[in-house]
Design a protein around this motif. Structure first.
Motif, PDB file in Angstrom:
ATOM      1  N   TYR A 155       0.826  -1.210   0.000  1.00  0.00           N
ATOM      2  CA  TYR A 155       0.000   0.000   0.000  1.00  0.00           C
ATOM      3  C   TYR A 155       0.857   1.255   0.000  1.00  0.00           C
TER       4      TYR A 155
ATOM      5  N   ASP B  46       0.314   4.687   1.722  1.00  0.00           N
ATOM      6  CA  ASP B  46      -0.633   5.187   2.718  1.00  0.00           C
ATOM      7  C   ASP B  46      -0.265   6.597   3.176  1.00  0.00           C
TER       8      ASP B  46
ATOM      9  N   LEU C 168      -1.020   7.230   7.071  1.00  0.00           N
ATOM     10  CA  LEU C 168      -0.444   6.362   8.108  1.00  0.00           C
ATOM     11  C   LEU C 168      -0.138   7.166   9.375  1.00  0.00           C
TER      12      LEU C 168
ATOM     13  N   SER D 104       3.073  11.319   5.936  1.00  0.00           N
ATOM     14  CA  SER D 104       1.638  11.574   6.070  1.00  0.00           C
ATOM     15  C   SER D 104       1.326  13.055   5.962  1.00  0.00           C
TER      16      SER D 104
ATOM     17  N   GLN E 266      -4.641   9.717   0.532  1.00  0.00           N
ATOM     18  CA  GLN E 266      -5.490   8.538   0.671  1.00  0.00           C
ATOM     19  C   GLN E 266      -4.635   7.303   0.911  1.00  0.00           C
ATOM     20  N   THR E 267      -5.306   6.201   1.209  1.00  0.00           N
ATOM     21  CA  THR E 267      -4.618   4.919   1.291  1.00  0.00           C
ATOM     22  C   THR E 267      -4.879   4.209  -0.028  1.00  0.00           C
TER      23      THR E 267
END
Lengths: 438, 467
Positions: free
Chosen positions: A268, A270, A273, A279, A290-291
């Motif tokens: 993924y 992410d 996170l 992030s 988004q993830t």
């Protein structure tokens, strides 16, 4: 430079019949640097600048400046270069809702230089008491960044983030003049003290690294630790990069939805996170984070996309439009990389190996051609495993595998344990039949 | 770059530093203008303009260092005080003394002799040139399907002032790029690259058509080439590869800041130790106009003189900053370099060279049963003892003759053994001023040059599938 500078630039652009985007950054950083077992330098730096993209008559121009007062010169330069510029393949996004995510930790900004020095001293002393002949370098840093993004499509967004990071490196010169390097790091958006883990692992690796082991050329099972795993993932990520897909270079460009690797592999990107150093609520083009499943159960799910490549491919952007620095135009980059854990406990991963290696870091394993899948690197830090136990360090050897074959046919097990460091959360992986040359 | 009041800045800083309460203090102010362009495939991918301005202060007080970088010149006075404060704070937390080797006080204005000024070439002309190259790559042959053509130039003016009375006002250019041909067949992709670079001549980017054709053919031919089997080989390194070898295998190890407070490493790197045969001489110099590693002064205001590292096989010197030179009681060499104003200077290479010997390629091929001739570099890395360097175009050598292309060649060595395995050095030196540069810590890419002849190395380990 202030928000009014951005407004002024946007209004100039409108008058010229151009669309525009202003990316304004201010940041501060305080790293304290330990070198050769002592504090060497304390730094405190600030930075400010703007990056500007303009679109006119279907063409795009880019420029950046860190010189206050040079904004108008920059606008003029870009407008004169625009007729020669790149084709504008997208328009700037308008206002939208962003996910709620904590990326600013006041505990980080409140850290004094003394507190950073104390953390470094703690690690330094713990290592030196254990191994007085080790040479230790440590960098403990806090930072904060504030970003404003405005464009002529009506987007006006602000975000802020903090970064706390500790990099540790110890070397040991043996009596024959051989060098042993141990490196580790931790950190993320929030204050998080993992120095005890760093100390424990470093002591273990220093002790084990002084024992010498040998291995003959051949094929062996090899455990890749989370830190060594990124070399094995690079070819996969290169194929998932939307830019390589749009330019028809990625061998996976037409394999969306197909099985590309072992069904135990899920990967993924992410952007949300918790604590992840990558992030953010939105990427550097204003697209919500988004993830994104990249590979799920071995199946290729999504490509990483920024605005330009999503427009080229007719897909939605994934929030991966990142700037490598103020003076670089946005391009595709990972936010945080997450691999799902497996089903084998780490101790069972080791006990499955009667003769093989555990590799903590490879050197020179970044292939010039990631799409070919070849990963060939010198074992910078790796230990021989005999009957499930690490018995000593091997050096002066190369490992070689093809990442596509390995992730499809040579994967034996993935650990249940994962480790999160900065922008990665990854497990340990056991590959069988890895070529070792000495 | 005329909107700044440089003279006023010099006067103000000279006075301000003279009064500063620090054992040593220096300020660098850097104004730069740069442009870059990149084609990928048929499309112009980016066209970027950059106007930069920033500065930094480095202060030594109570045997500690403080450093502060900034963009707004309004902050200078505050940053000077802050750097001194940080130095004192650092000093309270350490025991070792910090000394700086004495160097002559310098007052100089350095303006390079520019053969062809990239800042005076119009954007339209630059685009024409690189567009043509890009078309040439894409039209060369069917299996060359894509390209990356990148070019950048940068002009900077840097003033360096310290409280010893040195004031240097330098203008520097860095010009470089790479023209990459990409050949694909199915999932297989191979590349051929034409790198170029200079510190004074835009026209190093002119007339590259023949080299481009060669790079296209290399990329396409590599599609047919087998992967090299792993194992031990005798390797002939062509000049570009030999240059990377000198850089990775010995240049980094010679950076004295990593050595100055490491007593065990000092024993290993004792001057006088033999590392290679009599015909091996490696040195580093800033005195190479036109090279990307050229400079008259380093970022501590020290003359960038020739530093011999290995002379006739024996370790004779290292790459010094003022601090490492004083600590090891050796002469400063002018190797303290900073990527830009955001970083303090550290020991770095400039233009690293292997002195030519007397062997021809024919001599080198003779007697090799199983070997590799590695020609174009993809890059390298080192941990100061072990190193790797990766090759693009390479040939097998069988029984003294070239025997077909191979690919995926990543070589490794150990500095304490491999230099001794060099048994021949070629006659002709070639220059490598390729785009990109050298990385150390966060400071990358720093412009450097590597100049070398062919060299032959025995017993080199190469990664690959087991035979």
């Amino acid at each position: 430079m202030t928000a009014t500078t951005s407004e002024r630039i946007l209004s100039t652009a409108r008058k010229e019949g151009a669309e525009a985007e202003v990316f304004h950054v201010t940041s501060k950083q305080v790293p304290v640097e330990f070198e050769d077992n002592e504090l060497n330098m304390i730094e405190s730096s600030s930075a400010e600048g703007i990056a500007l993209r303009m679109i006119k008559d279907g063409k795009m121009g880019f420029g950046a400046t860190t010189r206050t007062g040079a904004e108008d010169t920059l606008v003029a330069q870009i407008l004169s270069a625009i007729p020669f510029g790149t084709s504008a393949e997208f328009t700037f996004p308008g206002a939208t809702d962003y996910p709620e995510i904590e990326t600013f930790d006041p505990r980080v900004t409140a850290l004094s230089p003394d507190a950073l020095v104390d953390t470094g001293n703690k690690i330094l002393e713990a290592i030196r008491t254990h191994e007085p002949d080790a040479q230790v370098n440590i960098s403990v840093a806090k930072g904060e960044g504030h970003v404003l993004l405005h464009n002529t499509s009506g987007l006006s967004a602000a975000r802020e983030h903090t970064v706390y990071s500790v990099f540790f490196h110890a070397s040991y010169v043996d009596d024959g003049g051989g060098l042993l390097h141990i490196a580790d790091y931790f950190g993320g958006t929030h204050f998080l003290d993992e120095s005890d883990r760093v100390i424990r692992d470093a002591r273990k690796h220093l002790a084990l690294g002084k024992k010498k082991a040998t291995i003959k050329s051949g094929r062996y099972p090899v455990i890749f630790t989370p830190r060594a795993l990124s070399d094995l993932l690079r070819p996969l990520l290169a194929c998932i990069d939307g830019d390589a897909v749009a330019r028809k270079i990625s061998p996976w460009r037409e394999r969306h939805g197909e099985d590309v690797v072992d069904p135990r592999v899920s990967l993924y990107d992410d952007g949300l996170l918790p604590l992840g150093a990558g992030s953010l609520p939105w990427d550097d083009e204003g697209i919500p984070s988004q993830t994104t499943p990249l590979i799920e159960k071995g199946q290729l799910k999504n490509f990483l996309l920024d605005l330009k490549n999503s427009a080229r491919l007719g897909l939605s952007p994934t929030g991966n439009g990142m700037r490598g620095g103020l003076s670089a135009s946005p391009g595709i980059s990972l936010s945080n990389l997450v691999m799902a854990p497996g089903e084998t406990h780490l101790r069972d991963l080791f006990s499955a190996v009667s003769e093989g290696l555990v590799i903590h870091s490879l050197m020179g394993a970044w292939g010039a051609n990631p799409y070919g899948g070849q990963v060939s690197g010198n074992v910078a830090l790796g230990f021989k495993i005999e009957n499930g136990e690490s018995i000593g360090r091997v050096k002066d050897c190369m490992v070689y595998l093809n990442a596509f074959d390995a992730w499809q046919h040579q994967l034996q097990a993935i650990s249940t344990e994962t480790e999160q460091r900065h922008s990665h959360r990854l497990p340990y992986v056991l590959m069988e039949g890895v070529d070792v040359a000495t | 770059m005329s909107i700044l009041d440089w003279d006023g800045l010099k006067t103000h800083l000279t006075e301000r530093l003279r009064q500063a309460a620090a054992d040593y203090i220096e300020v660098r102010i850097e104004a730069a203008e740069s442009s870059s362009l990149r084609f990928r495939g048929p499309k112009l991918e980016s066209l970027e303009e950059n106007i930069g301005l920033g500065g930094c202060v480095r202060a030594l007080s109570s045997d500690g260092w403080g450093f502060a970088a900034f963009n707004s010149l309004d902050e200078i006075d505050r940053r000077i005080d802050h750097a001194i404060h940080l130095a004192e704070l650092a000093g309270q937390n350490r025991n070792r003394r910090i000394q700086l080797a004495p160097v002559p006080v310098i007052s100089d204005v350095v303006r390079p002799t520019v053969k062809s000024d990239p800042r005076k070439v119009s954007l339209a002309d630059k685009l024409d040139r690189f567009q043509d190259y890009n078309r040439q790559i894409l039209n060369h042959r069917e299996d060359v399907t894509s390209s990356v053509v990148s070019y950048g130039d940068r002009k900077s003016r840097i003033i360096f002032i310290n409280n010893e009375g040195t004031l240097i006002d330098q203008v520097k250019y860095d010009i470089g790029g790479a023209l990459v041909a990409i050949a694909t067949r199915g999932a297989d992709t191979q590349m051929g690259t034409v790198p170029f670079g200079s510190s004074n001549d835009y026209d190093v980017s002119a007339g590259l058509e023949e080299r481009i054709a060669g790079a296209c053919d290399t990329a396409a031919d590599l599609l047919e080439a087998p992967s090299v089997p792993g194992g031990q080989y005798t390797v002939i390194a062509a000049p570009q590869m030999a240059g990377i070898f000198a850089h990775e295998a010995f240049g980094h190890l010679s950076e004295a800041d990593d050595l100055m407070d490491n007593p065990r490493m000092q024993k290993v790197m004792k001057l006088g130790r033999r590392f290679g045969n009599d015909f091996l001489t490696i040195y580093d110099t800033g005195d190479t106009p036109g090279s990307r590693g050229h400079m008259r002064y380093d970022d501590e205001g020290v003359a960038a003189t020739r530093a011999d590292l290995i002379r006739e096989g024996v370790l004779v010197g290292r790459l010094h900053s003022r601090q490492s030179a004083a600590t090891l009681n050796e002469a400063p060499t002018g190797n303290a370099r900073a990527l830009n104003y955001r970083f303090p200077p550290i020991c770095r290479m400039r233009n690293t060279r292997i002195e030519p010997g007397d062997a021809t390629l024919e001599d080198m091929l003779k007697g090799i049963k199983k070997g590799l001739y590695v020609i174009t570099p993809y890059g390298g890395q080192t941990d100061d003892e072990m190193f790797t360097f990766m090759a693009g175009k390479s040939y097998y050598i069988e029984n003294g003759a070239l025997a077909g292309l191979v690919r995926d060649v990543n070589l490794t060595g150990n500095v304490f053994h491999t230099l001794n395995e060099i048994d021949m050095v070629g006659r002709e030196v070639e220059t490598d001023e390729g785009a990109g540069g050298c990385g150390k810590g966060a400071q990358s890419p720093l412009p450097v040059g590597n100049w070398a002849p062919h060299i032959r190395i025995n017993n080199v380990t190469v990664g690959g599938q087991s035979q």
